[in-house]
Design a protein around this motif. Structure first.
Motif, PDB file in Angstrom:
ATOM      1  N   LEU A 147       0.822  -1.204   0.000  1.00 19.62           N
ATOM      2  CA  LEU A 147       0.000   0.000   0.000  1.00 19.62           C
ATOM      3  C   LEU A 147       0.861   1.262   0.000  1.00 19.62           C
ATOM      4  O   LEU A 147       1.853   1.331   0.730  1.00 19.62           O
ATOM      5  CB  LEU A 147      -0.915   0.008   1.227  1.00 19.62           C
ATOM      6  CG  LEU A 147      -1.830  -1.190   1.411  1.00 19.62           C
ATOM      7  CD1 LEU A 147      -2.870  -0.897   2.488  1.00 19.62           C
ATOM      8  CD2 LEU A 147      -2.531  -1.545   0.108  1.00 19.62           C
ATOM      9  N   PRO A 148       0.482   2.270  -0.770  1.00 20.79           N
ATOM     10  CA  PRO A 148       1.242   3.521  -0.766  1.00 20.79           C
ATOM     11  C   PRO A 148       0.947   4.401   0.443  1.00 20.79           C
ATOM     12  O   PRO A 148       1.745   5.270   0.790  1.00 20.79           O
ATOM     13  CB  PRO A 148       0.799   4.204  -2.064  1.00 20.79           C
ATOM     14  CG  PRO A 148      -0.569   3.664  -2.327  1.00 20.79           C
ATOM     15  CD  PRO A 148      -0.561   2.253  -1.819  1.00 20.79           C
ATOM     16  N   GLU A 149      -0.212   4.202   1.104  1.00 18.12           N
ATOM     17  CA  GLU A 149      -0.601   5.069   2.225  1.00 18.12           C
ATOM     18  C   GLU A 149      -0.164   4.556   3.590  1.00 18.12           C
ATOM     19  O   GLU A 149      -0.285   5.263   4.581  1.00 18.12           O
ATOM     20  CB  GLU A 149      -2.123   5.242   2.260  1.00 18.12           C
ATOM     21  CG  GLU A 149      -2.722   5.919   1.037  1.00 18.12           C
ATOM     22  CD  GLU A 149      -3.066   4.906  -0.053  1.00 18.12           C
ATOM     23  OE1 GLU A 149      -3.677   5.327  -1.053  1.00 18.12           O
ATOM     24  OE2 GLU A 149      -2.714   3.722   0.091  1.00 18.12           O
ATOM     25  N   ALA A 150       0.317   3.315   3.657  1.00 19.75           N
ATOM     26  CA  ALA A 150       0.619   2.711   4.954  1.00 19.75           C
ATOM     27  C   ALA A 150       1.703   1.651   4.782  1.00 19.75           C
ATOM     28  O   ALA A 150       1.809   1.036   3.716  1.00 19.75           O
ATOM     29  CB  ALA A 150      -0.642   2.074   5.543  1.00 19.75           C
ATOM     30  N   PRO A 151       2.482   1.388   5.828  1.00 20.30           N
ATOM     31  CA  PRO A 151       3.500   0.333   5.752  1.00 20.30           C
ATOM     32  C   PRO A 151       2.868  -1.043   5.933  1.00 20.30           C
ATOM     33  O   PRO A 151       3.135  -1.761   6.906  1.00 20.30           O
ATOM     34  CB  PRO A 151       4.446   0.701   6.898  1.00 20.30           C
ATOM     35  CG  PRO A 151       3.572   1.364   7.903  1.00 20.30           C
ATOM     36  CD  PRO A 151       2.535   2.122   7.110  1.00 20.30           C
ATOM     37  N   VAL A 152       2.019  -1.403   5.003  1.00 24.11           N
ATOM     38  CA  VAL A 152       1.213  -2.618   5.100  1.00 24.11           C
ATOM     39  C   VAL A 152       1.207  -3.340   3.751  1.00 24.11           C
ATOM     40  O   VAL A 152       1.114  -2.697   2.698  1.00 24.11           O
ATOM     41  CB  VAL A 152      -0.243  -2.293   5.511  1.00 24.11           C
ATOM     42  CG1 VAL A 152      -1.079  -3.566   5.618  1.00 24.11           C
ATOM     43  CG2 VAL A 152      -0.279  -1.534   6.825  1.00 24.11           C
ATOM     44  N   VAL A 153       1.304  -4.657   3.812  1.00 25.33           N
ATOM     45  CA  VAL A 153       1.083  -5.500   2.638  1.00 25.33           C
ATOM     46  C   VAL A 153      -0.249  -6.208   2.835  1.00 25.33           C
ATOM     47  O   VAL A 153      -0.486  -6.822   3.880  1.00 25.33           O
ATOM     48  CB  VAL A 153       2.200  -6.551   2.476  1.00 25.33           C
ATOM     49  CG1 VAL A 153       1.887  -7.478   1.300  1.00 25.33           C
ATOM     50  CG2 VAL A 153       3.548  -5.878   2.276  1.00 25.33           C
ATOM     51  N   VAL A 154      -1.135  -6.102   1.859  1.00 22.49           N
ATOM     52  CA  VAL A 154      -2.413  -6.812   1.886  1.00 22.49           C
ATOM     53  C   VAL A 154      -2.335  -7.932   0.858  1.00 22.49           C
ATOM     54  O   VAL A 154      -1.957  -7.701  -0.298  1.00 22.49           O
ATOM     55  CB  VAL A 154      -3.596  -5.874   1.566  1.00 22.49           C
ATOM     56  CG1 VAL A 154      -4.893  -6.675   1.459  1.00 22.49           C
ATOM     57  CG2 VAL A 154      -3.737  -4.809   2.642  1.00 22.49           C
ATOM     58  N   TYR A 155      -2.689  -9.138   1.275  1.00 23.44           N
ATOM     59  CA  TYR A 155      -2.635 -10.269   0.364  1.00 23.44           C
ATOM     60  C   TYR A 155      -3.898 -11.115   0.494  1.00 23.44           C
ATOM     61  O   TYR A 155      -4.634 -11.017   1.476  1.00 23.44           O
ATOM     62  CB  TYR A 155      -1.400 -11.133   0.634  1.00 23.44           C
ATOM     63  CG  TYR A 155      -1.422 -11.875   1.952  1.00 23.44           C
ATOM     64  CD1 TYR A 155      -2.059 -13.120   2.081  1.00 23.44           C
ATOM     65  CD2 TYR A 155      -0.783 -11.354   3.073  1.00 23.44           C
ATOM     66  CE1 TYR A 155      -2.074 -13.806   3.286  1.00 23.44           C
ATOM     67  CE2 TYR A 155      -0.792 -12.037   4.283  1.00 23.44           C
ATOM     68  CZ  TYR A 155      -1.437 -13.259   4.380  1.00 23.44           C
ATOM     69  OH  TYR A 155      -1.454 -13.929   5.576  1.00 23.44           O
ATOM     70  N   ALA A 156      -4.129 -11.959  -0.500  1.00 21.31           N
ATOM     71  CA  ALA A 156      -5.243 -12.908  -0.442  1.00 21.31           C
ATOM     72  C   ALA A 156      -4.880 -14.122  -1.267  1.00 21.31           C
ATOM     73  O   ALA A 156      -4.156 -14.022  -2.268  1.00 21.31           O
ATOM     74  CB  ALA A 156      -6.533 -12.275  -0.956  1.00 21.31           C
ATOM     75  N   VAL A 157      -5.389 -15.265  -0.838  1.00 31.79           N
ATOM     76  CA  VAL A 157      -5.174 -16.508  -1.566  1.00 31.79           C
ATOM     77  C   VAL A 157      -6.460 -17.330  -1.490  1.00 31.79           C
ATOM     78  O   VAL A 157      -7.079 -17.409  -0.434  1.00 31.79           O
ATOM     79  CB  VAL A 157      -3.965 -17.294  -0.998  1.00 31.79           C
ATOM     80  CG1 VAL A 157      -4.139 -17.589   0.465  1.00 31.79           C
ATOM     81  CG2 VAL A 157      -3.722 -18.570  -1.787  1.00 31.79           C
ATOM     82  N   SER A 158      -6.867 -17.897  -2.616  1.00 34.68           N
ATOM     83  CA  SER A 158      -8.144 -18.616  -2.679  1.00 34.68           C
ATOM     84  C   SER A 158      -7.926 -20.118  -2.823  1.00 34.68           C
ATOM     85  O   SER A 158      -6.842 -20.587  -3.203  1.00 34.68           O
ATOM     86  CB  SER A 158      -8.981 -18.102  -3.852  1.00 34.68           C
ATOM     87  OG  SER A 158      -8.298 -18.319  -5.076  1.00 34.68           O
ATOM     88  N   ALA A 159      -8.991 -20.875  -2.523  1.00 31.41           N
ATOM     89  CA  ALA A 159      -8.951 -22.336  -2.617  1.00 31.41           C
ATOM     90  C   ALA A 159     -10.364 -22.857  -2.803  1.00 31.41           C
ATOM     91  O   ALA A 159     -11.342 -22.160  -2.508  1.00 31.41           O
ATOM     92  CB  ALA A 159      -8.330 -22.935  -1.358  1.00 31.41           C
TER      93      ALA A 159
END
Length: 255
Positions: free
Chosen positions: A185-197
């Motif tokens: 994210l450009p606004e926060a020191p955060v990585v957002v991820y998702a994985v499906s199954a």
């Protein structure tokens, strides 16, 4: 002619003389009134100043640093809403709805992340990982969505962009992973991820990036079931929530 007893005149009591005002007391009273008005005015000004300070927009770098603590200061239902509206998020613009079915306790990075991710995050650092799992309306798929919070500045986070591989799931084994996505994210020191199954537990080949599975010419069970759209749609909506929380508030209109 009859005679009558003469009436007695009723004399009115003299009005008491007005007390003489002493100059010293008059001055003291005026001074107290003036000081009281000044105190009230100062209190009102202080309240206004505090209100303005509380609502003053943070500078971009200060807002970025503050966002690093969202993981402990924000209610879980705000970060991971119980229901996500996926209007237009399915294949061909079909509507989707995802319901949260599990929330993991916030975890240390070593316990929640794959070794590959841990190695990439060495320079940026890693503070905490939050995870939740959603299912679609048909309950045929599962989507783990996670947030990795770091103490890094924007430059260090930029170094992660495009380098992160398939994340681990929560609630299903790695060999069940179908499609995945990860965003810095450009606004926060955060990585957002998702994985499906697939929810039925079927094993799959190596997980593929969601963008590849979403292509019109993509083939295979994951593409046919829309699991690329599932991962991307859930991640996008959780990402929006984090970005909205991290963004500095808009300035109040002038009055």
């Amino acid at each position: 002619m009859s005679t009558s007893t003469p009436q007695t005149a009723v004399l009115a009591e003299p009005e008491p003389a007005a007390p003489r005002r002493r100059p010293g007391r008059v001055f003291a009273a005026a001074l107290c009134a003036f000081l009281g008005a000044g105190t009230a005015g100062a209190a009102a000004y202080g309240a206004v100043a505090e209100h303005r300070a509380a609502h003053r927009p943070l500078a971009a770098d200060a807002a970025y640093r503050k966002a690093a603590s969202l993981w402990r200061s924000t209610p879980v239902d705000t970060l991971f809403p119980p229901v996500l509206d996926g209007r237009g998020a399915g294949p061909g613009g079909a509507d989707r709805t995802w319901t949260r079915i599990a929330v993991a306790p916030d975890a240390d990075c070593s316990a929640a992340l794959a070794p590959e991710w841990q190695a990439l995050l060495v320079q940026a650092g890693c503070t905490r990982v939050l995870r939740a799992t959603y299912t679609d309306a048909t309950r045929s798929s599962l989507v783990t969505v996670g947030m990795v919070f770091t103490p890094a500045d924007a430059a260090a986070m930029e170094g992660l962009r495009g380098r992160l591989g398939a994340p681990a799931g929560y609630g299903f084994d790695d060999d069940r992973r179908a499609a995945w996505t990860a965003s810095v994210l450009p606004e926060a020191p955060v990585v957002v991820y998702a994985v499906s199954a697939f929810r039925d537990g079927r094993a799959l080949d190596a997980p593929r990036p969601a963008d590849d599975v979403m292509r019109k010419d993509a083939t295979g069970p994951a593409a046919q079931a829309g699991l690329g759209h599932e991962a991307k749609g859930v991640a996008d909506r959780v990402e929006r929530a984090v970005r909205a929380l991290a963004a500095p508030p808009a300035p109040e209109p002038a009055r």
